[in-house]
Each structure stands twice: as C-alpha cells, then as structure tokens.
Write a protein that holds these residues in place. Structure first.
Motif, PDB file in Angstrom:
ATOM      1  N   MET A 135       0.807  -1.194   0.000  1.00 42.67           N
ATOM      2  CA  MET A 135       0.000   0.000   0.000  1.00 42.67           C
ATOM      3  C   MET A 135       0.854   1.263   0.000  1.00 42.67           C
ATOM      4  N   ALA A 136       2.100   1.147  -0.299  1.00 38.67           N
ATOM      5  CA  ALA A 136       2.999   2.296  -0.305  1.00 38.67           C
ATOM      6  C   ALA A 136       2.600   3.323  -1.359  1.00 38.67           C
ATOM      7  N   CYS A 139      -0.237   4.833  -1.599  1.00 36.87           N
ATOM      8  CA  CYS A 139      -1.431   5.511  -1.095  1.00 36.87           C
ATOM      9  C   CYS A 139      -1.508   6.939  -1.646  1.00 36.87           C
ATOM     10  N   LYS A 143      -1.265   9.759   1.175  1.00 34.41           N
ATOM     11  CA  LYS A 143      -0.176   9.715   2.146  1.00 34.41           C
ATOM     12  C   LYS A 143       0.264  11.112   2.607  1.00 34.41           C
ATOM     13  N   LYS A 146       4.858   3.042   8.657  1.00 36.67           N
ATOM     14  CA  LYS A 146       3.428   3.100   8.381  1.00 36.67           C
ATOM     15  C   LYS A 146       2.854   4.507   8.523  1.00 36.67           C
ATOM     16  N   LEU A 190       0.203   6.065   6.180  1.00 37.42           N
ATOM     17  CA  LEU A 190      -0.486   4.951   5.531  1.00 37.42           C
ATOM     18  C   LEU A 190      -1.498   4.395   6.539  1.00 37.42           C
ATOM     19  N   CYS A 191      -2.567   5.142   6.735  1.00 43.69           N
ATOM     20  CA  CYS A 191      -3.515   4.853   7.808  1.00 43.69           C
ATOM     21  C   CYS A 191      -4.065   3.429   7.754  1.00 43.69           C
ATOM     22  N   CYS A 192      -4.381   2.935   6.587  1.00 42.82           N
ATOM     23  CA  CYS A 192      -4.923   1.576   6.474  1.00 42.82           C
ATOM     24  C   CYS A 192      -3.931   0.554   7.014  1.00 42.82           C
ATOM     25  N   GLU A 193      -2.660   0.710   6.661  1.00 44.25           N
ATOM     26  CA  GLU A 193      -1.631  -0.203   7.145  1.00 44.25           C
ATOM     27  C   GLU A 193      -1.427  -0.051   8.646  1.00 44.25           C
ATOM     28  N   CYS A 194      -1.450   1.170   9.130  1.00 44.51           N
ATOM     29  CA  CYS A 194      -1.263   1.443  10.551  1.00 44.51           C
ATOM     30  C   CYS A 194      -2.381   0.800  11.372  1.00 44.51           C
ATOM     31  N   ALA A 203      -4.431  -1.619  10.530  1.00 44.80           N
ATOM     32  CA  ALA A 203      -4.362  -3.080  10.406  1.00 44.80           C
ATOM     33  C   ALA A 203      -3.260  -3.651  11.296  1.00 44.80           C
ATOM     34  N   HIS A 204      -2.110  -2.994  11.330  1.00 50.09           N
ATOM     35  CA  HIS A 204      -0.984  -3.443  12.157  1.00 50.09           C
ATOM     36  C   HIS A 204      -1.365  -3.432  13.640  1.00 50.09           C
TER      37      HIS A 204
END
Length: 66
Positions: free
Chosen positions: A1-2, A4, A7, A22, A25-29, A31-32
């Motif tokens: 998702m880099a 985005c 971003k 992250k 990259l809110c979606c990745e953050c 999810a993590h």
C-alpha cells in the motif's frame, strides 16, 4: 500500500510521534495495531500518545472513561 494517494495529506494530519514505516499509511497502521490488539496513536490525546501505551485500557484512561 505504499502507493497511497492520500499519504501526504495523512502525514499532515498524523498526530503519532512514533517513527515507523506506516506513518501516513492509515490503512496499514490500523491493520498493524488491530492485529497486535492495540489502538493507533492517533486515537489518543497528545499526552496519551506520548506514553506509547497502545492498549485499550490506556485509551480509556486517556479519555477519562475509566
């Protein structure tokens, strides 16, 4: 998702002070942290975020819920 498209905008609004790959990259953050049973730093107040305690209990304390 880099790749985005949001971003740069997300980085302007990001209140998290922890440096990681992250940021912005809110979606990745989200999810993590969800996979780790944690809450992202942006859900906390400035003082609450500074503790780096991402637990649900810390979020409740930070917002005066318990």
């Amino acid at each position: 998702m880099a790749d985005c498209p949001n971003k740069e905008k997300n980085l302007k609004d990001c209140t998290c002070t922890y440096s990681c790959g992250k940021r912005g990259l809110c979606c990745e953050c989200v999810a993590h942290h969800r996979a780790s049973g944690q809450i992202p730093g942006c859900f906390f107040t400035k003082n609450g975020e500074a503790t780096y305690d991402r637990s649900i209990a810390a979020l409740a304390r930070d917002h005066g819920i318990c």
